[in-house]
Design a protein around this motif. Sequence first.
Motif, PDB file in Angstrom:
ATOM      1  N   ASP A 240       1.261  -1.176  -0.332  1.00 15.76           N
ATOM      2  CA  ASP A 240      -0.088   0.009   0.058  1.00 15.76           C
ATOM      3  C   ASP A 240       1.102   1.428   0.159  1.00 15.76           C
ATOM      4  N   GLU A 241       2.111   1.047   0.776  1.00 16.23           N
ATOM      5  CA  GLU A 241       2.778   2.171   0.949  1.00 16.23           C
ATOM      6  C   GLU A 241       3.393   2.563  -0.811  1.00 16.23           C
ATOM      7  N   SER A 242       4.301   1.368  -1.127  1.00 20.35           N
ATOM      8  CA  SER A 242       4.302   1.079  -2.343  1.00 20.35           C
ATOM      9  C   SER A 242       3.641   1.953  -3.798  1.00 20.35           C
ATOM     10  N   ALA A 243       2.600   1.989  -3.118  1.00 16.84           N
ATOM     11  CA  ALA A 243       1.485   1.628  -4.243  1.00 16.84           C
ATOM     12  C   ALA A 243       1.066   3.333  -4.376  1.00 16.84           C
ATOM     13  N   LEU A 244       0.807   4.324  -2.754  1.00 20.11           N
ATOM     14  CA  LEU A 244       0.928   5.692  -2.824  1.00 20.11           C
ATOM     15  C   LEU A 244       1.894   6.054  -3.010  1.00 20.11           C
ATOM     16  N   ARG A 245       3.377   6.180  -3.009  1.00 19.17           N
ATOM     17  CA  ARG A 245       4.196   6.666  -3.172  1.00 19.17           C
ATOM     18  C   ARG A 245       4.431   6.614  -4.667  1.00 19.17           C
ATOM     19  N   LEU A 246       4.214   5.604  -5.686  1.00 13.98           N
ATOM     20  CA  LEU A 246       4.089   6.077  -7.244  1.00 13.98           C
ATOM     21  C   LEU A 246       3.602   6.949  -7.045  1.00 13.98           C
ATOM     22  N   VAL A 247       1.773   6.255  -7.122  1.00 11.21           N
ATOM     23  CA  VAL A 247       0.992   7.067  -7.343  1.00 11.21           C
ATOM     24  C   VAL A 247       0.851   8.262  -7.556  1.00 11.21           C
ATOM     25  N   ARG A 248       1.882   8.945  -6.388  1.00 16.68           N
ATOM     26  CA  ARG A 248       1.609  10.685  -6.293  1.00 16.68           C
ATOM     27  C   ARG A 248       2.460  11.361  -6.733  1.00 16.68           C
ATOM     28  N   THR A 249       4.593  10.467  -6.743  1.00 15.75           N
ATOM     29  CA  THR A 249       5.512  10.585  -8.036  1.00 15.75           C
ATOM     30  C   THR A 249       5.198  10.658  -8.836  1.00 15.75           C
ATOM     31  N   ALA A 250       3.531   9.792 -10.174  1.00 16.31           N
ATOM     32  CA  ALA A 250       3.673   9.930 -11.264  1.00 16.31           C
ATOM     33  C   ALA A 250       2.980  11.382 -11.828  1.00 16.31           C
ATOM     34  N   ALA A 251       1.611  11.822 -10.895  1.00 16.88           N
ATOM     35  CA  ALA A 251       1.138  12.883 -10.353  1.00 16.88           C
ATOM     36  C   ALA A 251       2.565  14.227 -10.941  1.00 16.88           C
ATOM     37  N   LEU A 252       3.349  13.715 -10.220  1.00 20.38           N
ATOM     38  CA  LEU A 252       4.361  14.657 -10.193  1.00 20.38           C
ATOM     39  C   LEU A 252       5.384  15.312 -11.461  1.00 20.38           C
ATOM     40  N   LEU A 253       5.096  13.656 -12.202  1.00 21.46           N
ATOM     41  CA  LEU A 253       6.447  13.861 -12.901  1.00 21.46           C
ATOM     42  C   LEU A 253       5.583  14.309 -14.377  1.00 21.46           C
ATOM     43  N   GLY A 254       4.379  13.896 -13.716  1.00 24.56           N
ATOM     44  CA  GLY A 254       3.303  15.014 -15.243  1.00 24.56           C
ATOM     45  C   GLY A 254       3.122  16.543 -15.578  1.00 24.56           C
ATOM     46  N   GLU A 255       4.439  17.604 -14.401  1.00 21.46           N
ATOM     47  CA  GLU A 255       4.212  18.583 -14.795  1.00 21.46           C
ATOM     48  C   GLU A 255       5.793  19.260 -15.210  1.00 21.46           C
ATOM     49  N   LEU A 256       6.188  17.850 -16.041  1.00 27.46           N
ATOM     50  CA  LEU A 256       7.668  18.290 -16.220  1.00 27.46           C
ATOM     51  C   LEU A 256       7.918  17.599 -17.263  1.00 27.46           C
ATOM     52  N   GLN A 257       9.011  18.082 -17.929  1.00 23.51           N
ATOM     53  CA  GLN A 257       9.388  17.194 -19.523  1.00 23.51           C
ATOM     54  C   GLN A 257      10.521  16.302 -19.531  1.00 23.51           C
ATOM     55  N   GLY A 258      10.867  15.953 -20.753  1.00 21.88           N
ATOM     56  CA  GLY A 258      12.506  15.683 -21.048  1.00 21.88           C
ATOM     57  C   GLY A 258      12.575  14.451 -21.200  1.00 21.88           C
ATOM     58  N   PRO A 259      13.817  13.757 -21.247  1.00 22.39           N
ATOM     59  CA  PRO A 259      13.749  11.968 -22.204  1.00 22.39           C
ATOM     60  C   PRO A 259      13.787  11.709 -20.245  1.00 22.39           C
ATOM     61  N   ARG A 260      14.368  12.051 -19.558  1.00 21.64           N
ATOM     62  CA  ARG A 260      14.211  11.814 -18.319  1.00 21.64           C
ATOM     63  C   ARG A 260      12.924  10.882 -17.601  1.00 21.64           C
ATOM     64  N   VAL A 261      12.244  12.349 -17.495  1.00 20.08           N
ATOM     65  CA  VAL A 261      10.755  12.566 -17.204  1.00 20.08           C
ATOM     66  C   VAL A 261       9.804  10.824 -18.088  1.00 20.08           C
ATOM     67  N   VAL A 262      10.371  10.423 -19.559  1.00 24.52           N
ATOM     68  CA  VAL A 262       9.664   9.557 -19.463  1.00 24.52           C
ATOM     69  C   VAL A 262      10.232   8.428 -19.286  1.00 24.52           C
ATOM     70  N   ASP A 263      11.540   8.377 -18.997  1.00 26.37           N
ATOM     71  CA  ASP A 263      12.158   7.065 -18.811  1.00 26.37           C
ATOM     72  C   ASP A 263      11.339   6.632 -17.289  1.00 26.37           C
ATOM     73  N   ALA A 264      11.219   8.165 -16.549  1.00 21.76           N
ATOM     74  CA  ALA A 264      10.699   8.322 -15.138  1.00 21.76           C
ATOM     75  C   ALA A 264       9.197   7.741 -15.371  1.00 21.76           C
TER      76      ALA A 264
END
Length: 230
Positions: A54-78
């Motif tokens: 549950d903790e793993s999923a929570l962190r990954l979901v929130r991180t994905a939302a923040l990645l959506g604010e960014l651009q660039g190759p590393r963002v796609v890889d992440a």
Amino acid sequence: MQDRSSIEKSLNALFDAERTVRRLHDELADKPEGTLLDVLTDAIAAALKESDEDESALRLVRTAALLGELQGPRVVDAMIDVLSSEHPEARRAAGEQLEELSFERFKEVALGVERALRRLPVGSPALPELPYILAEVPEPGVTKVIGQFLKHGDADAVAAAIEALVQIGDPASARLIEALVDDTRTVELEEDGSDATTEVTIGELAEEALEMLEAVGDDDEGNGGNGRAS
């Protein structure tokens, strides 16, 4: 009345928590992109190793939302790294962000997908997800990128690519699938409307796809050609 009061108190606490989440999200999104991305990629690596699901999923979901604010190759890889998670909730969140980015910066995502095909191991949950995400993007280069999955060693990724090409409905993609009709690798496919699965070979899936694409081609000829099927 006591139950109602307790429910209202919890609901207000939930509203307060959501306000805090949105405020912190906006604050983090305003941080320098390079530093933020460094922190996010480290957070993904840590979350993927987290033993509490549950903790793993929570962190990954929130991180994905923040990645959506960014651009660039590393963002796609992440984003694709989050898509590699075993947690359906996290994969769904990453897939939504990746699809949205694909509409805006398709070439950037396409290059990231090609990197993923080289770097992800057979069995990665991201591999069968990516063709379906790409199939939603109305770009002329989509078929070419999905076609690269047909040569991968991951049978589930190959099956997903076949189904995604049928979903797109371009009869020209039949030539990409023809080489797979003798492929004896097996995959488990979910049956519509149930939790049951059916085992089929890649070859059987390819033959069915060719029949469907041929039917689309016949319809297009009869209609004077309508381009990409809906």
